[in-house]
Design an enzyme around this catalytic site. Sequence first.
Site, short mmCIF file in Angstrom:
data_model
loop_
_atom_site.label_atom_id
_atom_site.label_comp_id
_atom_site.label_asym_id
_atom_site.label_seq_id
_atom_site.Cartn_x
_atom_site.Cartn_y
_atom_site.Cartn_z
N GLU A 35 0.88 -1.17 0.00
CA GLU A 35 0.00 0.00 0.00
C GLU A 35 0.91 1.20 0.00
O GLU A 35 1.49 1.57 1.02
CB GLU A 35 -0.93 -0.04 1.22
CG GLU A 35 -2.08 0.94 1.14
CD GLU A 35 -1.77 2.23 1.87
OE1 GLU A 35 -1.46 3.23 1.18
OE2 GLU A 35 -1.85 2.26 3.09
N CYS B 24 -1.93 9.01 3.27
CA CYS B 24 -1.71 8.61 1.87
C CYS B 24 -2.93 8.87 1.00
O CYS B 24 -2.80 8.96 -0.22
CB CYS B 24 -1.31 7.14 1.80
SG CYS B 24 -2.49 6.04 2.60
#
Length: 508
Positions: A276, A310
């Site tokens: 990720e 993020c």
Amino acid sequence: MWKRVSNFAELSWKLNNHKIIRKMSLIRNQGLINGEWVSSINSETFNVENPVDQSIITQVPDMNIDDTKLAINASKIAFDKFSKTTAKERSDLLRSWYNLMVKNSEQLAEILTKENGKSLAESRGEIKYGNSFVEWFSEEARRINGEILQAPMNNRELMIIKRPIGPAALITPWNFPHAMITRKVGAAIAAGCTCVIKPSEETPLTALALGKLAQDAGFPPGVINIITTGPKNSASVGKLLCEDPIIRVLSFTGSTNVGKILYKQCSSTIKRLSLELGGNAPYIVFNNSNIELAVNGAMACKFRNTGQTCVSANRFYIQNNVFDEFLNKFIQKINNDIKMGDGLSSSTTHGPLIKKSQIDNIENLVNDAISKGAKLHCGGKRLNNIGSLFYEPTVLTDVTENMNIYDREIFGPVAVLHRFDNEDDVLKKANSVPVGLAGYFWSNDVSQIFRVARKLEVGMIGVNEGLISCTEAAFGGVKESGLGREGSSHGIDDFIDIKYLCIGNIQY
């Protein structure tokens, strides 16, 4: 229980000191290997600092590859037994861990705030969010089902069974030190894997507190191991976790650049990978949008964790007819709603950036843009009167391609607003970067919603919504934003091997 004391003052001191010790009971300053709390083999340590004032909270072991080998071997030995447990047993174990995390939520939130800097309100939100993954996977553990296949011949039976892949290495970041661990560990344990966790050097205390609660929940020795590493040993330990053949799956959350390094290092053993990685989320507001809601969504999406997420909105694209209205309301909202300071203060909404390199990068990006003609609407400087790692919420317009901030993932409290003319134009700009984690857009046109959602090159989309993460949803990106998905019913997939059985020559 208490010794007799000579006066009330002495009694008060003892009572208060006892409360402090109890309150700090989840603070651990050793690593966890094979069910034991241990120092590093070479007895070296590193400081864990509070980013609000850089005060030292405690010291933890600076573990190296020798310590890590012990953890890997412990995970292998534990896997031989743990992989044979029933789904019900693993479900009960996760549920016990979840119950303890709920019971200790406030203490976990305080530890998180101290080492990460985010406000206590945000930390409480993360703890609740992180706990939910363990609850979810405690239930998903009992739904890891195989398949019965239709055989091409009448004397055969075909089936698929699912087995735990093996010991898992989990490398987690500092921006969500609780949730990034729980959504990885929850899935791994549900599948029957054992774990070696390497938390960020900035935020190891949350990981160690979770390890203590896992121990209290009854996890067998070696099922969860936690290696703490400082800057000196971090790269070599990460490399070992990638290259050691005992580790069969690596799950990493962090930057795309580091993810590419780990990807290469895992190639020698053909590990399963769950990555990720970085994002550069577009936030698009069309003319037909509800601007009040779009501004509220932008506040949550951009400034959560002081912009250090993020999935933060990174490139704002506002259509011409509503640009000025959005800009004015956005700045007003920033000025009214954001209160920066020590996260433990009840009045604080946003804390500092995590470290000096982070604030230096933000400052350089903003100064470069202004020097090349960008327009500054608010913010644009450090808040040294609060602390050396605080930076004002900042809004820039008139940013052009020659500015360093133009297509960068900012990872801080800086919003860059661009105008756009039409749908095709903004989609081309939104998809112009090599990453694709999250994207957001606001529209009240149903046809436009489906068109834009299909064309945005990201793994997750918020339509008229700025906060999209939840346990039930599959979290992950496309392009250079990573591989695999976390959370949801798909979160266990990376920790499972599919085994096909063909049983032949059956006499019916």
